[in-house]
Structures are given as C-alpha cells and as structure tokens.
Design a protein around this motif. Structure first.
Motif, PDB file in Angstrom:
ATOM      1  N   UNK A 112       0.823  -1.211   0.000  1.00 47.02           N
ATOM      2  CA  UNK A 112       0.000   0.000   0.000  1.00 47.02           C
ATOM      3  C   UNK A 112       0.852   1.254   0.000  1.00 47.02           C
ATOM      4  N   UNK A 113       1.944   1.236   0.762  1.00 46.21           N
ATOM      5  CA  UNK A 113       2.854   2.379   0.794  1.00 46.21           C
ATOM      6  C   UNK A 113       3.536   2.568  -0.563  1.00 46.21           C
ATOM      7  N   UNK A 114       3.952   1.466  -1.175  1.00 51.28           N
ATOM      8  CA  UNK A 114       4.575   1.565  -2.512  1.00 51.28           C
ATOM      9  C   UNK A 114       3.596   2.136  -3.531  1.00 51.28           C
ATOM     10  N   UNK A 118       3.987   5.611  -5.585  1.00 56.20           N
ATOM     11  CA  UNK A 118       3.992   5.660  -7.044  1.00 56.20           C
ATOM     12  C   UNK A 118       2.919   6.631  -7.544  1.00 56.20           C
ATOM     13  N   UNK A 119       1.743   6.647  -6.902  1.00 51.89           N
ATOM     14  CA  UNK A 119       0.707   7.601  -7.297  1.00 51.89           C
ATOM     15  C   UNK A 119       1.190   9.025  -7.077  1.00 51.89           C
ATOM     16  N   UNK A 120       1.900   9.266  -5.977  1.00 49.25           N
ATOM     17  CA  UNK A 120       2.427  10.609  -5.706  1.00 49.25           C
ATOM     18  C   UNK A 120       3.477  10.997  -6.742  1.00 49.25           C
ATOM     19  N   UNK A 121       4.320  10.055  -7.125  1.00 46.07           N
ATOM     20  CA  UNK A 121       5.333  10.330  -8.160  1.00 46.07           C
ATOM     21  C   UNK A 121       4.646  10.635  -9.482  1.00 46.07           C
ATOM     22  N   UNK A 122       3.558   9.937  -9.783  1.00 54.58           N
ATOM     23  CA  UNK A 122       2.848  10.166 -11.049  1.00 54.58           C
ATOM     24  C   UNK A 122       2.174  11.540 -11.088  1.00 54.58           C
ATOM     25  N   UNK A 162      13.042  20.039  -5.760  1.00 56.64           N
ATOM     26  CA  UNK A 162      11.654  20.516  -5.788  1.00 56.64           C
ATOM     27  C   UNK A 162      10.675  19.340  -5.789  1.00 56.64           C
ATOM     28  N   UNK A 163      11.027  18.274  -6.520  1.00 47.51           N
ATOM     29  CA  UNK A 163      10.152  17.102  -6.574  1.00 47.51           C
ATOM     30  C   UNK A 163      10.060  16.436  -5.208  1.00 47.51           C
ATOM     31  N   UNK A 164      11.156  16.308  -4.514  1.00 50.13           N
ATOM     32  CA  UNK A 164      11.136  15.684  -3.184  1.00 50.13           C
ATOM     33  C   UNK A 164      10.342  16.535  -2.198  1.00 50.13           C
ATOM     34  N   UNK A 165      10.426  17.855  -2.324  1.00 53.57           N
ATOM     35  CA  UNK A 165       9.640  18.738  -1.458  1.00 53.57           C
ATOM     36  C   UNK A 165       8.146  18.513  -1.709  1.00 53.57           C
ATOM     37  N   UNK A 166       7.762  18.361  -2.977  1.00 52.64           N
ATOM     38  CA  UNK A 166       6.355  18.095  -3.298  1.00 52.64           C
ATOM     39  C   UNK A 166       5.920  16.743  -2.740  1.00 52.64           C
ATOM     40  N   UNK A 167       6.794  15.766  -2.823  1.00 55.62           N
ATOM     41  CA  UNK A 167       6.454  14.439  -2.298  1.00 55.62           C
ATOM     42  C   UNK A 167       6.294  14.479  -0.783  1.00 55.62           C
ATOM     43  N   UNK A 168       7.122  15.260  -0.100  1.00 55.52           N
ATOM     44  CA  UNK A 168       7.009  15.376   1.362  1.00 55.52           C
ATOM     45  C   UNK A 168       5.684  16.026   1.768  1.00 55.52           C
ATOM     46  N   UNK A 169       5.181  16.914   0.912  1.00 57.19           N
ATOM     47  CA  UNK A 169       3.936  17.617   1.204  1.00 57.19           C
ATOM     48  C   UNK A 169       2.707  16.895   0.673  1.00 57.19           C
ATOM     49  N   UNK A 172      -1.598  12.326   0.592  1.00 56.38           N
ATOM     50  CA  UNK A 172      -1.790  10.874   0.708  1.00 56.38           C
ATOM     51  C   UNK A 172      -0.612  10.230   1.431  1.00 56.38           C
ATOM     52  N   UNK A 173       0.604  10.669   1.137  1.00 55.15           N
ATOM     53  CA  UNK A 173       1.786  10.108   1.821  1.00 55.15           C
ATOM     54  C   UNK A 173       1.835  10.574   3.265  1.00 55.15           C
ATOM     55  N   UNK A 174       1.435  11.818   3.530  1.00 55.42           N
ATOM     56  CA  UNK A 174       1.427  12.319   4.906  1.00 55.42           C
ATOM     57  C   UNK A 174       0.437  11.528   5.750  1.00 55.42           C
ATOM     58  N   UNK A 175      -0.691  11.151   5.161  1.00 49.22           N
ATOM     59  CA  UNK A 175      -1.693  10.386   5.881  1.00 49.22           C
ATOM     60  C   UNK A 175      -1.181   8.980   6.207  1.00 49.22           C
TER      61      UNK A 175
END
Length: 178
Positions: A112-114, A118-122, A162-169, A172-175
C-alpha cells in the motif's frame, strides 16, 4: 645415467634472496592461501606462517626452482594443522539461544505504501517525475541523469529537490506516515 642438476648457478640468478622470491611470487602465493581460507585476513596469516617456515628452511632447499611447491605444501600443512587444532565452540543445551524473531512489517501495508508513493510520483510534472525515476528508481548518479535528460547537473539537483519537497507535502503520503 642421470646427471645431477646444478642448483646454485641457475637459481642464484632467478631468486638470489628470500626477499626477492617473496616480492616476485607473493601475489600468486596469496591467491593460493585465499583459496584455502575463506577469510582474507586468515589467508594472509596463513601465508605469513608458510613463508616463515620457508625462510627457516631456505638454506636447506636444494632446488630453488621448486620453491612454489614447497610453499604450497607448507600452506596446506599449516592449514590442516590449524583445522585439526580448532576448538569447537558449540555446546548442547536444552533451549535454543536464539531469540524469537521480531515480527516484520505487514506485506500488504508495504505494498500500500509503494502504491501510494507511485501515485504521488505520477502526480509530479513530467520532467521532475523523469528525474526522480532516473535518480531513485534507476539509481543513476546526478551526472548520469543529467546526461540522459540532456540538462546540466545543477538542473537535475534543483528539479529533484523541488520534486522531493512536493512528495514530502503530498497529503496521501502524509496520511500514511502518521
């Protein structure tokens, strides 16, 4: 009738001293020692012991053309002696000394985490997504990523940052991380 081999004249030119022999044949002998011992440090110790035995017998060795065979035999004999003298460190006990294994993470949760990652990367912009995939999924260096993307290394660094900053924010990943 066989004639005795003159050893003093032919070997004096090849290996005049023990140290020249060790310098010339040391790497080959070390490979032999490593084939006898799985631990590289033990192999070096084994070779040192065999060379010590060879040094002690240097003047008694008549045919210096057979030195490699002499050292190999010393290596094997020394290794056999070590093997015979080893102490057995195992004792029979009623209980197994190993602790119970700790439970690992749930494979469903990892999947589920993977999927969420992947959805966040997309959701990233195409260029940032390509750089993140090249850097972290394909494990390319910054220089290799820059070469593939035909951009400068600085562009790769800033875009990935910048991409990693977006992923941290990403909500769905924060939840999932909390």
């Amino acid at each position: 009738m066989t004639t005795p081999v003159c050893t003093s004249a032919s070997t004096a030119a090849v290996f005049p001293t023990f140290s020249s022999y060790v310098r010339a044949r040391g790497p080959v002998l070390l490979r032999t020692a490593r084939s006898l011992s799985p631990n590289p440090n033990d192999a070096e110790d084994l070779l040192q012991t065999a060379l010590t035995k060879t040094y002690v017998a240097w003047d008694r060795i008549e045919d210096h053309r057979a030195l490699d065979g002499y050292v190999r035999r010393a290596l094997i004999n020394t290794r056999t002696s070590q093997w015979r003298k080893r102490k057995v460190e195992e004792f029979a006990v009623d209980e197994m000394p190993e602790p119970d294994p700790l439970p690992g993470p749930d494979p469903a949760e990892l999947q589920g985490l993977r999927d969420a990652m992947w959805r966040a990367v997309m959701r990233l912009p195409a260029r940032q997504r390509a750089m993140v995939v090249l850097r972290y999924y394909e494990d390319l260096s910054e220089a290799q990523t820059a070469e593939v993307m035909e951009v400068s290394i600085g562009t790769v660094k800033s875009a990935v940052s910048r991409a990693l900053a977006k992923l941290r924010e990403d909500p769905e990943l924060a939840m999932l991380s909390s």
